[in-house]
Design an enzyme around this catalytic site. Structure first.
Site, short mmCIF file in Angstrom:
data_model
loop_
_atom_site.label_atom_id
_atom_site.label_comp_id
_atom_site.label_asym_id
_atom_site.label_seq_id
_atom_site.Cartn_x
_atom_site.Cartn_y
_atom_site.Cartn_z
N GLY A 73 31.87 29.68 -39.16
CA GLY A 73 32.20 30.09 -37.79
C GLY A 73 33.15 31.28 -37.76
O GLY A 73 32.98 32.20 -36.95
N ASN A 151 37.44 23.69 -28.80
CA ASN A 151 37.71 22.79 -29.92
C ASN A 151 38.89 21.86 -29.69
O ASN A 151 38.98 20.82 -30.32
CB ASN A 151 37.93 23.60 -31.20
CG ASN A 151 38.90 24.74 -31.02
OD1 ASN A 151 38.70 25.63 -30.20
ND2 ASN A 151 39.98 24.70 -31.76
N GLN A 179 31.70 24.43 -31.61
CA GLN A 179 31.91 23.02 -31.21
C GLN A 179 30.72 22.47 -30.44
O GLN A 179 30.60 21.26 -30.27
CB GLN A 179 33.16 22.89 -30.34
CG GLN A 179 34.46 23.07 -31.11
CD GLN A 179 34.76 21.93 -32.06
OE1 GLN A 179 34.39 20.78 -31.83
NE2 GLN A 179 35.45 22.23 -33.14
N SER A 199 28.66 26.80 -37.00
CA SER A 199 29.22 26.47 -38.31
C SER A 199 28.76 25.09 -38.74
O SER A 199 28.91 24.11 -38.00
CB SER A 199 30.75 26.50 -38.22
OG SER A 199 31.31 26.00 -39.42
N ALA A 200 28.19 25.00 -39.96
CA ALA A 200 27.55 23.76 -40.41
C ALA A 200 28.49 22.55 -40.47
O ALA A 200 28.10 21.44 -40.11
CB ALA A 200 26.91 23.98 -41.79
N HIS A 201 29.73 22.77 -40.90
CA HIS A 201 30.58 21.59 -41.14
C HIS A 201 31.07 20.91 -39.87
O HIS A 201 31.68 19.85 -39.91
CB HIS A 201 31.74 21.92 -42.09
CG HIS A 201 32.88 22.69 -41.48
ND1 HIS A 201 34.03 22.08 -41.06
CD2 HIS A 201 33.05 24.01 -41.25
CE1 HIS A 201 34.87 23.00 -40.60
NE2 HIS A 201 34.29 24.17 -40.70
N THR A 237 24.47 37.46 -52.36
CA THR A 237 23.47 36.44 -52.65
C THR A 237 23.71 35.22 -51.75
O THR A 237 24.83 34.75 -51.62
CB THR A 237 23.53 36.05 -54.14
OG1 THR A 237 23.30 37.23 -54.89
CG2 THR A 237 22.49 35.00 -54.48
N CYS A 326 52.86 25.81 -26.80
CA CYS A 326 53.49 26.90 -27.55
C CYS A 326 54.94 27.10 -27.16
O CYS A 326 55.77 27.47 -27.96
CB CYS A 326 52.78 28.23 -27.23
SG CYS A 326 51.36 28.51 -28.25
C1 LIG Z 1 36.01 25.31 -36.59
C2 LIG Z 1 35.87 26.38 -35.57
C3 LIG Z 1 35.73 27.72 -35.96
C4 LIG Z 1 35.81 28.15 -37.40
O1 LIG Z 1 34.68 27.75 -38.11
P1 LIG Z 1 34.74 27.70 -39.73
O2 LIG Z 1 33.34 27.45 -40.13
O3 LIG Z 1 35.67 26.58 -40.07
O4 LIG Z 1 35.24 29.02 -40.19
C5 LIG Z 1 35.55 28.67 -34.98
N1 LIG Z 1 35.51 28.33 -33.68
C6 LIG Z 1 35.63 27.05 -33.27
C7 LIG Z 1 35.54 26.74 -31.82
C8 LIG Z 1 35.82 26.04 -34.20
O5 LIG Z 1 35.95 24.78 -33.79
#
Ligand SMILES: *Cc1c(COP(=O)(O)O)cnc(C)c1O
Length: 396
Positions: A73, A151, A179, A199-201, A237, A326
Site C-alpha cells: 500500500g 484505517n 482498508q 495491499s495484500a496483508h 523482478t 495529537c
Molecule cells: C496499511 C495501510 C497502508 C500501508 O500499506 P502497506 O502495505 O502496509 O505498506 C496504506 N494505507 C492504509 C489506509 C492502510 O491501512
C-alpha cells in the site's frame, strides 16, 4: 490460541490457507524468473503472474492491463502521488486530513518539486468536506487523493461527490483503498477513480505485496527505474509468490464479503452498543452502519491516557491498537482522531482512544470475552483523579 485474542485486523491479517497454497509452488519448485520466457520454468512463472493479474482485475472490475504490482500500500500510494504530480508542474497535491501517512508524507515530499500540499478538512464523522475540496480545486492541482475507507475510524468515504469535484476540474483522482479491498465491494468502473491502491496483508494475503490500479489512458510517471517489468512503471523482478498469494487472498475475500459483512457488523454493533450504553463519557469515533467498515470499533474516553488504556487491554489478553489525539503530544497520537475532533467541545480532553478491529478469524466467543472483560478495564480507567474532578465539576 496462546491466551491472546487478535483484534488488530486493520494493522494486518493472518495469511489465509488459499493464499499459502497459491504461494507454495513459487517458493519451491517453480522458481523461474517471469522475464525468462524461453524455457518453461520462466514461462510458468510468467503465466502465474498474468493469471494473478487477471484475478486481481476481476475482483475490482478492472482490466488486467490496468493492474500494476508493487510492494504494498505504501509504495502504491507513493507511486500514484509522485507519478501524477510530475505530470502537472506546479500543481497542488490535494489530500484529506485523515489520509494514511503513506499519502500525507508522499504528498509532503512533492514540495521540493514545486507541488504544495492542500489538506482538506473532514467533519466530525470523518467525511471529507466536499465544499472545501471544491474550493481547494479552484487553484491548479495535479492530483486529489481521498481514501476509500479509513484505517483508524473505519469511516467509508462517500466517493461520488469527490469524484465529481476532481473530474469537473480535470484533476487526476487517486484513492487509497487499502482498508476497503476485500472488505467492502469495489468496482473501479463505478468509482471512476484514475488510480487505486491495495495491499495484500490487509485482506489475508502476504506482507510486502500490493497493487496500483491505473485506469487505461491515465498518464502518470514511472516509479522504480530499471528493467521493463510492470510495463516499465515499476522495475524489478516480480515477487511471484507474493503476487500469486495476493490474488488468491483477494479472490477469497471478495467472495466472502456478503457473509462476512453480516457476521462482522453484528459483532461490531454489539460492541459499539455496549460502549454507548455502559461507558459514561465514551465516544464512538467515525460513521455508523453502512458507512463504517464491518469489523471496526473505535472509541475515545474523556480523561484517559491512551497508553494506559492500551496496557489494560494488553494485560487482559487483547491485541488492540491505540491512537490518541495529537494535541496530547503523546507518542502514538493520531492526526485522524484530531481531525474528527477539530470542532468538538471535547477537543483536548479526549485522550484515550482504542481501535478494536475484528476479522475473518474472530469468533463470537472472542467478542463475548471482550464484552466480559470491558467492565473491569473501564473501572480501572475511571479510577483516576482527573475524571473524578470532572464528575464533581459536572455536579455543580
Ligand atoms: C496499511 C495501510 C497502508 C500501508 O500499506 P502497506 O502495505 O502496509 O505498506 C496504506 N494505507 C492504509 C489506509 C492502510 O491501512
Amino acid at each position: 490460541m496462546n491466551g491472546q485474542i487478535y483484534f488488530d485486523n486493520a494493522s494486518t491479517t493472518r495469511l489465509c490457507a488459499e493464499a499459502l497454497d497459491a504461494m507454495m509452488p513459487h517458493l519451491t519448485e517453480c522458481y523461474g524468473n517471469p522475464s525468462s520466457k524461453k524455457y518453461s520454468l520462466g514461462a510458468d512463472a510468467r503465466s502465474a503472474l498474468e493469471k494473478a493479474r487477471e484475478t486481481v482485475a476481476a475482483a475490482l472490475n478492472a482490466e488486467p492491463d490496468e493492474i500494476y504490482f508493487t510492494s504494498g500500500g505504501t509504495e502504491s500510494n507513493n507511486w500514484a502521488i509522485s507519478g501524477a504530480a510530475q505530470k502537472t508542474p506546479g500543481g497542488a497535491v490535494v489530500v484529506a486530513a485523515t489520509e494514511h501517512h503513506a499519502v500525507l508524507k508522499a504528498a509532503a515530499a512533492q514540495k521540493k518539486f514545486g507541488h504544495e500540499t492542500v489538506i482538506v478538512p473532514v467533519d466530525g464523522l470523518g467525511f471529507t468536506d466536499t465544499d472545501a475540496l471544491r474550493a481547494a480545486l479552484e487553484k491548479k492541482a495535479a492530483v486529489v487523493s481521498v481514501m476509500l475507507a479509513n484505517n483508524e475510524t473505519g469511516t467509508v468515504t462517500r466517493f461520488g461527490p469527490i469524484e465529481q469535484a476532481a473530474h469537473e476540474r480535470g484533476v487526476l483522482l487517486h484513492t487509497d483503498a487499502v482498508q476497503a479491498a476485500g472488505h467492502i465491494p469495489i468496482d473501479v468502473k463505478k468509482l471512476n477513480a484514475d488510480m487505486l491502491s491495495i495491499s495484500a496483508h490487509k485482506f489475508y494475503g502476504p506482507k510486502g505485496v500490493g497493487a496500483l490500479y491505473i485506469k487505461r489512458g491515465t498518464d502518470i510517471g514511472p516509479f522504480v527505474f530499471g528493467g521493463s517489468q510492470e510495463r516499465g512503471g515499476r522495475a524489478g523482478t516480480e515477487n511471484v509468490a507474493g503476487i500469486a498469494g495476493m490474488a488468491e487472498a483477494l479472490r477469497t475475500a471478495a467472495a466472502k464479503i456478503p457473509e462476512e459483512t453480516e457476521r462482522l457488523c453484528a459483532l461490531r454493533d454489539r460492541i459499539i452498543g455496549y460502549i454507548k450504553q455502559n461507558i459514561p463519557h465514551a465516544y464512538i469515533n467515525g460513521a455508523e452502519g453502512a458507512f463504517r467498515l464491518p469489523g471496526n470499533v473505535n472509541f475515545s474516553m474523556l480523561y484517559v491516557e491512551g497508553d494506559y488504556m492500551l496496557d489494560l487491554f494488553t494485560q487482559s489478553g487483547f491485541c488492540v491498537s491505540s491512537g490518541s489525539a495529537c494535541t496530547s503530544g503523546l507518542p502514538g497520537s493520531s492526526h485522524v482522531i484530531d481531525a474528527l475532533y477539530a470542532h468538538s467541545p471535547h477537543r483536548g480532553t479526549v485522550k484515550g482512544t482504542a481501535r478494536i478491529t475484528l476479522g475473518r478469524y474472530n469468533t463470537e466467543r472472542e467478542a463475548d470475552a471482550l464484552l466480559s472483560a470491558l467492565p473491569e478495564i473501564v473501572k480501572k480507567l475511571r479510577d483516576n483523579l482527573l475524571y473524578e474532578e470532572f464528575i464533581k465539576s459536572q455536579g455543580k
